[in-house]
Design an enzyme around this catalytic site. Structure first.
Site, PDB file in Angstrom:
ATOM      1  N   ASP A 132      28.317  54.598  59.500  1.00  0.00           N
ATOM      2  CA  ASP A 132      27.286  53.716  60.029  1.00  0.00           C
ATOM      3  C   ASP A 132      27.503  53.367  61.503  1.00  0.00           C
ATOM      4  OD1 ASP A 132      25.135  51.933  59.940  1.00  0.00           O
ATOM      5  OD2 ASP A 132      26.397  50.256  59.414  1.00  0.00           O
ATOM      6  N   CYS A 239      20.208  40.167  54.561  1.00  0.00           N
ATOM      7  CA  CYS A 239      19.300  39.791  53.473  1.00  0.00           C
ATOM      8  C   CYS A 239      19.441  40.806  52.352  1.00  0.00           C
ATOM      9  CB  CYS A 239      17.855  39.786  53.993  1.00  0.00           C
ATOM     10  SG  CYS A 239      16.628  39.466  52.704  1.00  0.00           S
TER      11      CYS A 239
END
Length: 307
Positions: A132, A239
């Site tokens: 990532d 989230c």
């Protein structure tokens, strides 16, 4: 040659399992033809917001052979982060992936071990590890490697364990046996689309990054637009809504990586605790955590926006 590639693939997958990875899939290193127009369209609509790094290295994002000379295979790996101990109800929330130590460091060390194993068992292999942090479309490669399908919330989903896991890759100049993609099992379900409070999932499989709560609370460095006031459902860092409502995540099982366990104080912290948090407490609770990315000032800004 096929038998050698098959044996090597089995060897790599067995070692990945021993290192604690959830699963391992392998695909041929080639140009991602289907993803190219999607990425181009997504960028043209400015769905990256202020994540300007998404505009860089367009070709490298789509072709791993531009990242590793002579690349032949992309080894995709999943690492579970679903926690056993979660935050209490009615508090300001952080995304589950950020509870423990920063995943970049945890996974990088595992990938290094896997690389060393390959060199030891197979021979000197030219390759790079990615977590990532480089222009690699990790979800696309994981889907191509048969590890799951990309769902309507744009996360990689599996029927076995849902989506609470990290994705990482080893791109190597080694001929291996390649896996095939699995079928999409989202069906007519729209739970993630219906539940997103900022309507960031504009269409099935398309997420407007510039409307996502994770973007506002982590990536955005300026003030959060007032129009989103009252729409964050108490999320102060990241989230998980579109994952929490996904039916496939009822199959999530707790991870067994101690480094992903939260600081003992974190699960029980109340809204009052968060509102009164000092920089010293921030440093103690989030030492070596991904939350440090937003800095103390960023977390305070997010909490103030939620009050």
């Amino acid at each position: 040659m096929r038998a050698i590639a098959e044996d090597r693939s089995k060897l790599i997958k067995a070692e990945a399992k021993r290192l604690g990875f959830l699963s391992c899939g392998i695909s041929k290193a080639e140009f991602l033809e289907q993803e190219a127009p999607r990425l181009e369209k997504w960028l043209a609509k400015n769905m990256q917001g202020e994540m300007h790094y998404m505009e860089n290295h367009f070709d490298k994002r789509l072709d791993p052979r531009l990242l590793v000379d002579g690349a032949k295979s992309v080894i995709s790996l999943l690492l579970n982060y679903y926690p056993e101990d979660k935050q209490i109800e009615n508090t300001y929330k952080i995304s589950k992936y950020a509870y423990g130590k920063d995943y970049h460091h945890v996974i990088k060390s595992k990938l290094k071990e896997l690389q060393e194993f390959i060199a030891q068992e197979i021979g000197e292999v030219n390759g790079r590890a990615f977590v990532d942090s480089a222009p690699v479309l990790d979800k696309a490669w994981a889907a191509k490697s048969g590890l799951g399908w990309i769902g309507k919330n744009s996360n990689l989903l599996t029927q076995q364990v849902g989506s609470f896991y990290f994705i990482a890759e080893l791109i190597v100049d080694l001929e291996l046996q390649y896996d095939t993609p699995v079928t999409d099992h989202c069906g007519t379900c729209t739970a993630c689309i219906d539940a997103c409070p900022t309507q960031a999932i504009t269409d099935p499989y398309i997420v407007d990054g510039s409307k996502c709560i994770s973007y506002f609370t982590i990536e955005l460095k300026n003030e959060i637009p007032a129009e989103f006031q009252g729409k964050f459902d108490d999320w102060m860092f990241g989230c998980d809504i579109c994952q929490d409502v996904c039916p496939w995540n009822r199959f999530s099982v707790p991870h067994n990586e101690p480094l992903f366990d939260p600081h003992p104080e974190l699960p029980s912290m109340t809204k009052k605790d968060w509102e009164e948090i000092t920089e010293d407490v921030f440093k103690k609770v989030f030492r070596k955590s991904a939350v440090k990315r937003t800095k103390f000032s960023g977390l305070k800004r997010n909490i103030d926006f939620l009050k």
